[in-house]
Design an enzyme around this catalytic site. Structure first.
Site, PDB file in Angstrom:
ATOM      1  N   ASP A 198      83.105  71.692  46.378  1.00 23.90           N
ATOM      2  CA  ASP A 198      81.830  71.405  45.709  1.00 23.90           C
ATOM      3  C   ASP A 198      81.790  69.896  45.467  1.00 23.90           C
ATOM      4  O   ASP A 198      82.458  69.379  44.576  1.00 23.90           O
ATOM      5  CB  ASP A 198      81.773  72.182  44.396  1.00 23.90           C
ATOM      6  N   LYS A 223      72.414  63.723  42.653  1.00 22.70           N
ATOM      7  CA  LYS A 223      73.356  62.883  41.887  1.00 22.70           C
ATOM      8  C   LYS A 223      73.598  61.600  42.697  1.00 22.70           C
ATOM      9  O   LYS A 223      72.643  60.881  42.964  1.00 22.70           O
ATOM     10  CB  LYS A 223      74.624  63.678  41.587  1.00 22.70           C
ATOM     11  N   THR A 280      74.833  69.160  45.178  1.00 17.18           N
ATOM     12  CA  THR A 280      73.480  68.896  44.721  1.00 17.18           C
ATOM     13  C   THR A 280      72.976  67.712  45.546  1.00 17.18           C
ATOM     14  O   THR A 280      73.767  66.986  46.151  1.00 17.18           O
ATOM     15  CB  THR A 280      73.450  68.502  43.225  1.00 17.18           C
ATOM     16  N   TYR A 297      54.096  78.832  51.333  1.00 13.31           N
ATOM     17  CA  TYR A 297      55.145  79.863  51.380  1.00 13.31           C
ATOM     18  C   TYR A 297      55.788  79.848  52.745  1.00 13.31           C
ATOM     19  O   TYR A 297      55.089  79.799  53.764  1.00 13.31           O
ATOM     20  CB  TYR A 297      54.572  81.262  51.102  1.00 13.31           C
ATOM     21  N   ARG A 300      65.918  66.734  42.996  1.00 12.35           N
ATOM     22  CA  ARG A 300      66.733  67.798  42.394  1.00 12.35           C
ATOM     23  C   ARG A 300      66.836  68.952  43.383  1.00 12.35           C
ATOM     24  O   ARG A 300      65.818  69.467  43.846  1.00 12.35           O
ATOM     25  CB  ARG A 300      65.978  68.254  41.141  1.00 12.35           C
ATOM     26  N   GLU A 324      59.024  81.847  53.568  1.00 14.64           N
ATOM     27  CA  GLU A 324      60.252  82.666  53.585  1.00 14.64           C
ATOM     28  C   GLU A 324      60.814  82.721  55.003  1.00 14.64           C
ATOM     29  O   GLU A 324      60.062  82.906  55.968  1.00 14.64           O
ATOM     30  CB  GLU A 324      59.932  84.087  53.126  1.00 14.64           C
TER      31      GLU A 324
HETATM   32  N1  PLP Z   1      78.663  71.597  40.890  1.00 14.48           N
HETATM   33  C1  PLP Z   1      79.040  70.512  40.201  1.00 14.48           C
HETATM   34  C2  PLP Z   1      80.390  69.919  40.449  1.00 14.48           C
HETATM   35  C3  PLP Z   1      78.167  69.943  39.275  1.00 14.48           C
HETATM   36  O1  PLP Z   1      78.565  68.873  38.564  1.00 14.48           O
HETATM   37  C4  PLP Z   1      76.898  70.527  39.073  1.00 14.48           C
HETATM   38  C5  PLP Z   1      75.943  69.963  38.104  1.00 14.48           C
HETATM   39  O2  PLP Z   1      76.203  69.203  37.268  1.00 14.48           O
HETATM   40  C6  PLP Z   1      76.558  71.671  39.799  1.00 14.48           C
HETATM   41  C7  PLP Z   1      77.470  72.180  40.716  1.00 14.48           C
HETATM   42  C8  PLP Z   1      75.290  72.424  39.580  1.00 14.48           C
HETATM   43  O3  PLP Z   1      74.166  71.762  39.901  1.00 14.48           O
HETATM   44  P1  PLP Z   1      72.726  72.181  39.311  1.00 14.48           P
HETATM   45  O4  PLP Z   1      72.660  71.632  37.937  1.00 14.48           O
HETATM   46  O5  PLP Z   1      71.787  71.561  40.288  1.00 14.48           O
HETATM   47  O6  PLP Z   1      72.656  73.680  39.335  1.00 14.48           O
END
Ligand code: PLP
Length: 419
Positions: A197, A226, A223, A51, A232, A53
């Site tokens: 994003d 990918k 993320t 843990y 993950r 935090e």
């Molecule tokens: N943002 C985009 C552009 C994504 O393609 C994804 C997942 O496919 C996410 C956010 C969210 O990721 P997670 O599945 O890890 O929550």
């Protein structure tokens, strides 16, 4: 895994079956990849017991010296890869990264402008059944019908009329370079925050294969699993002036104790992402996607935007008398795995859409090149153009078997670049 085999043979067996499935499958799911054994070892380590935090040197628990070491490494490496002023490596996934940014700068009912889900956007960019769509007033921009590319004029016009507090760039199914500078200009014009994003393209950006939003965006989320080829998880990058706000919103705002085993694995993946081999793999990922998309065009398929600049492309099957779902199911029978996807201006719903999304991160990580990619495109065409031909299925299954055998996953998933 001898202990697991002994203590829980059911779970052990499922993992063995999954390793076999991954070994014997051509994986074209654009959001997947194969992380290295080193990443898997860190992720599977006893750091999960701890843990922690809080943040490095500011924990609510005793005994955090070693987890502090890995979180510090992960933060420093993330900042270095992307040239960012601040990094928070604690989000458990991409969705939590996006949620933390939204909660940090928005109040319920505020206006958000994101990319339309059916044009390639993500659920967290305003889908009505996602927190983003439930909590905020949403408007969407999309792609031009004629080009399949983001309509930046429409984006600006909507922003001027809608006056969003946050503009989100980034997508789950967009095959072209995103012009982050243009997003910044629109955000400045309407006084909005700008979040990029980069979940799908983070690996390409780390390798310099796609332009970076870091100089332009207030917040960059991603993320780590990918194209970035880590465990993950999620990651937030931001300007120093937002560091406190973001950190406080990740913990204690929306999460509790961080997943220290995942953070250790993120640190490992970030180190790998600085290597020359990683760069080559990202370049190969794009070359493979382009080679495959060109082959589909040659064979008379309609590719959204006519091709790709990144790791994925969308095949519009509306002229092929087969739905995306049918194609997905059919291809899985010959061990080619991909997912159905809406195409822009799709008349069909998300469950039975008109397209398929094809991505090349996994095949590039296995070492496959353009020649192999063309072979895979030929296999897909053979199946989609003769859906009821058993001989075609047998032939393709054999080609897939040979290809997978030629590029082994090595035990449970090492990439060639990390051997
Ligand atoms: N943002 C985009 C552009 C994504 O393609 C994804 C997942 O496919 C996410 C956010 C969210 O990721 P997670 O599945 O890890 O929550």
């Amino acid at each position: 895994m001898t202990t697991l085999k002994h203590d829980d043979p059911e779970v052990w067996n499922a993992i063995q079956e999954e390793a076999k499935r991954q070994q014997e499958t051509i994986d074209l799911i654009a959001s997947e990849n194969i992380c290295s054994l080193a990443v898997q070892e860190a992720q599977g380590s006893l750091m999960t017991n701890k843990y922690a935090e809080g943040y490095v040197n500011k924990r609510w628990y005793a005994g955090c010296a070693n987890v502090d070491t890995v979180e510090h490494l992960a933060v420093q490496r993330a900042k270095q890869i992307f040239g960012a002023e601040h990094a928070n490596v604690q989000p458990n996934a991409g969705s939590q990264a996006n949620m933390a940014v939204c909660f940090a700068v928005l109040k319920p009912g505020d206006r958000v402008l994101g990319m339309d889900l059916s044009h390639g956007g993500h659920l967290t960019h305003g889908f009505k059944k996602n927190f983003s769509g439930m909590m905020y007033e949403i408007s969407h921009y999309g792609v031009k019908r004629e080009t399949g590319c983001i309509d930046y004029d429409e984006l600006r016009n909507i922003a001027l009329a809608f006056k969003p507090k946050l503009i989100i760039a980034g997508a789950s199914a967009y095959p072209r370079i995103i012009d982050f500078k243009k997003f910044r200009a629109v955000a400045d014009e309407v006084g909005a925050y700008f979040m990029a994003d980069i979940a799908h393209i983070a690996g390409l950006i780390a390798a310099g294969v796609h332009p970076s939003p870091v100089p332009f965006a207030d917040f960059v989320t991603t993320t780590t699993h990918k194209t970035l080829r880590g465990p993950r998880g999620g990651l937030i990058l931001c300007k120093s002036k937002y560091a406190k706000q973001i950190d406080a919103m990740v913990f204690p705002g929306i999460q509790g104790g961080p997943f220290m085993h995942s953070i250790a694995a993120k640190a490992v993946a970030f180190k790998e992402a600085m290597s020359e081999e990683f760069k080559k793999c990202q370049q190969q990922t794009v070359k493979n996607a382009q080679a495959m998309a060109n082959e589909f065009v040659k064979k008379g398929y309609d590719i959204v935007s006519g091709g790709t600049d990144n790791h994925l492309f969308l095949v519009d099957l509306r002229n092929k008398n087969i739905t995306g779902k049918e194609a997905q199911i059919l291809l899985e029978t010959v061990n080619i795995v991909l997912n159905r996807n809406t195409v822009p201006y799709d008349e069909r719903g998300a469950n039975e859409p008109s397209g398929i999304r094809i991505g090349t991160p996994t095949i590039a990580s296995r070492g496959m090149d353009e020649k192999d990619s063309v072979k895979i495109a030929e296999c897909i065409d053979k199946i989609l153009s003769r859906p009821h031909n058993d001989q075609a299925k047998r032939d393709v299954k054999n080609i897939v078997k040979d290809l997978c055998a030629a590029y082994p996953l090595h035990e449970s998933g090492a990439c060639p670049s990390t051997k």
